[in-house]
Design a protein around this motif. Sequence first.
Motif, mmCIF file in Angstrom:
data_model
loop_
_atom_site.group_PDB
_atom_site.id
_atom_site.type_symbol
_atom_site.label_atom_id
_atom_site.label_comp_id
_atom_site.label_asym_id
_atom_site.label_seq_id
_atom_site.Cartn_x
_atom_site.Cartn_y
_atom_site.Cartn_z
ATOM 1 N N PHE A 127 0.734 -1.030 -0.042
ATOM 2 C CA PHE A 127 -0.078 -0.004 0.002
ATOM 3 C C PHE A 127 0.933 1.162 0.121
ATOM 4 N N THR A 128 0.161 2.494 -0.059
ATOM 5 C CA THR A 128 1.167 3.694 -0.228
ATOM 6 C C THR A 128 0.717 4.285 0.956
ATOM 7 N N LYS A 129 1.614 5.210 1.360
ATOM 8 C CA LYS A 129 1.382 6.303 2.350
ATOM 9 C C LYS A 129 1.631 7.701 1.470
ATOM 10 N N ALA A 130 0.822 8.689 1.867
ATOM 11 C CA ALA A 130 0.989 10.092 1.069
ATOM 12 C C ALA A 130 2.344 10.613 1.696
ATOM 13 N N THR A 131 3.065 11.041 0.444
ATOM 14 C CA THR A 131 4.227 11.771 0.950
ATOM 15 C C THR A 131 3.814 12.958 1.826
ATOM 16 N N SER A 132 2.682 13.201 2.008
ATOM 17 C CA SER A 132 2.223 14.564 2.730
ATOM 18 C C SER A 132 2.273 14.103 4.290
ATOM 19 N N CYS A 133 2.387 12.897 4.735
ATOM 20 C CA CYS A 133 2.285 12.285 5.993
ATOM 21 C C CYS A 133 3.752 12.503 6.674
ATOM 22 N N LEU A 134 4.788 12.536 5.730
ATOM 23 C CA LEU A 134 6.139 12.527 6.362
ATOM 24 C C LEU A 134 6.455 13.688 7.413
ATOM 25 N N SER A 135 7.258 13.336 8.368
ATOM 26 C CA SER A 135 7.382 14.279 9.322
ATOM 27 C C SER A 135 8.807 13.975 10.106
ATOM 28 N N GLY A 136 9.256 14.932 10.704
ATOM 29 C CA GLY A 136 10.646 14.440 11.462
ATOM 30 C C GLY A 136 10.301 13.428 12.558
ATOM 31 N N PRO A 137 11.434 12.880 12.971
ATOM 32 C CA PRO A 137 11.379 11.511 13.955
ATOM 33 C C PRO A 137 10.859 12.078 15.344
ATOM 34 N N ASN A 138 10.823 13.293 15.543
ATOM 35 C CA ASN A 138 10.582 13.677 16.888
ATOM 36 C C ASN A 138 9.468 14.795 16.865
ATOM 37 N N ASP A 139 8.947 14.956 15.673
ATOM 38 C CA ASP A 139 7.864 15.905 15.601
ATOM 39 C C ASP A 139 6.381 15.279 16.245
ATOM 40 N N ASP A 140 5.709 16.183 16.496
ATOM 41 C CA ASP A 140 4.373 15.794 17.232
ATOM 42 C C ASP A 140 3.468 14.967 16.137
ATOM 43 N N VAL A 141 2.697 14.071 16.646
ATOM 44 C CA VAL A 141 1.801 13.144 15.770
ATOM 45 C C VAL A 141 0.504 13.660 16.198
ATOM 46 N N MET A 142 -0.248 14.232 14.945
ATOM 47 C CA MET A 142 -1.322 14.803 15.094
ATOM 48 C C MET A 142 -2.641 13.929 14.713
ATOM 49 N N LEU A 143 -3.534 13.428 15.537
ATOM 50 C CA LEU A 143 -4.605 12.499 15.200
ATOM 51 C C LEU A 143 -5.478 13.309 14.353
ATOM 52 N N PRO A 144 -6.208 12.688 13.339
ATOM 53 C CA PRO A 144 -6.858 13.301 12.535
ATOM 54 C C PRO A 144 -8.529 13.546 12.817
ATOM 55 N N GLN A 145 -9.225 14.576 12.406
ATOM 56 C CA GLN A 145 -10.533 14.568 12.781
ATOM 57 C C GLN A 145 -11.056 13.296 12.843
ATOM 58 N N ASP A 146 -12.118 13.093 13.856
ATOM 59 C CA ASP A 146 -12.937 11.940 13.925
ATOM 60 C C ASP A 146 -11.935 10.494 14.032
ATOM 61 N N ALA A 147 -10.685 10.809 14.560
ATOM 62 C CA ALA A 147 -9.945 9.503 14.733
ATOM 63 C C ALA A 147 -10.456 9.048 16.015
ATOM 64 N N VAL A 148 -10.433 7.669 16.261
ATOM 65 C CA VAL A 148 -11.026 6.859 17.073
ATOM 66 C C VAL A 148 -9.882 5.681 17.284
ATOM 67 N N LYS A 149 -9.115 5.208 16.524
ATOM 68 C CA LYS A 149 -8.479 4.012 16.575
ATOM 69 C C LYS A 149 -6.924 4.256 16.221
ATOM 70 N N GLY A 150 -6.140 5.578 16.691
ATOM 71 C CA GLY A 150 -5.075 5.728 16.419
ATOM 72 C C GLY A 150 -4.101 4.605 16.810
ATOM 73 N N ASP A 151 -3.016 4.220 15.966
ATOM 74 C CA ASP A 151 -2.113 2.972 16.512
ATOM 75 C C ASP A 151 -0.755 3.538 15.829
ATOM 76 N N TRP A 152 0.201 2.584 16.282
ATOM 77 C CA TRP A 152 1.501 2.625 16.056
ATOM 78 C C TRP A 152 2.335 1.512 15.412
ATOM 79 N N GLU A 153 3.352 1.635 14.566
ATOM 80 C CA GLU A 153 4.076 0.656 14.074
ATOM 81 C C GLU A 153 5.499 0.716 13.890
#
Length: 297
Positions: free
Chosen positions: A98-124
Motif C-alpha cells: 500500500f502507499t502512504k501519502a508523502t504529505s504524511c512525512l514528518s521528522g522523527p521527534n515531531d508531534d503526531v496529530m490525530l486526524p478529525q474523527d479519529a478513534v483508533k490511532g495506532d503505532w507500528e
Amino acid sequence: MRLLRYGPLGSEKPGLLDHGGVIRDLSAHVPDITAETVTPAALTQLAALDPESLPVVPGTPRFGVPVRRIGKFIAIGLNYADHAKEANLAVPAEPPMFTKATSCLSGPNDDVMLPQDAVKGDWEVELGLIIGRTTRYVSEADALDSVAGYVLANDVSERAFQMERGTQWDKGKGCDTFGPVGPWLVTPDEVGDPQSLNMFLNINGKRMQTGNTGTMVFSVRQLIAYVSRFMTLYAGDLLITGTPPGVGLGHKPQPIFLKEGDVMHLGIDKLGEQKQRVVAWRHLGDAVWGDSASPTR
C-alpha cells in the motif's frame, strides 16, 4: 555514514553524525540530502570526506526527514507472522503493498496529530530503506545493491479509517504526521545484515513492541525484488517493511489506541530512536505540516 537533515521545519540543512555522535554540517559540500545525494556516486564522494574537517553543529537541533522530497512512500503489510495473527489475518502468500501519502512525512521527534474523527490511532515500528538507483525487475540476488541506506520509521495508522471505511488501507495510513522517519539515513556498510536488527516501541514508557527483522515473512531483498516488478523504484523512494507484534489493535484482552498526550518512543539497532507526542487535530491553514511534498521539504 549516518546522513541527516537538521534545523527548523522548511529550513533544514544537510549534515552527518560522526562516530562520536557529533552532528557535522555538510552545507559546503551538498545543498541538501536529496535523491541526487543518495546515488552510489554521490555517496562515494561524501564517504571520502573527513568528518573531523566538517563544522560542528552546536546544540540539539530538530531532525527532519533524512531525505528531502521523497518520491514514493511504499509500505508492506503483514510481514511478521505473529503480527498477522494478532490482527486476525492470514499470513500472506505474497507481500501486501500500500502507499502512504508523502504529505504524511514528518521528522522523527515531531508531534503526531490525530486526524478529525479519529478513534483508533495506532503505532507500528518499522525498518525502512531509501532506494539509491533506478530499480526495475531486479533479482533478489542483486536487490540490496539498490539500497542507499536504512531508516527508522513509525507507520502511524488510524485503524477505523483503514479497516472500516472500505477496502483501501491508504485511508488510514496517509494522514498528516503519520510518517515519522529518521533521525538518520544509515548506509548499508554500517548496518550490515538488515535481517538481524532488534526493534522496540514503547507507549508512555510501557513496552508494546519487541521484535527482530530476522522474523520477517519476506526479507528486505525479497521485498525490493517483488515491488520492482510492479513499479519502477527511483533514487529517493522510501520502502517500509512491516511491523512486529504489539500494535494497539492486537492488544489483549482489549485493543488500546492512541489518545492526546500519549508519547511514542521507538528504535531499531544502529538506526537511532524516535519520540513523538500525540496531539489533537488542529486547523493548519496553508501551513506545511511535517515534511510534505511542498518545495520547502
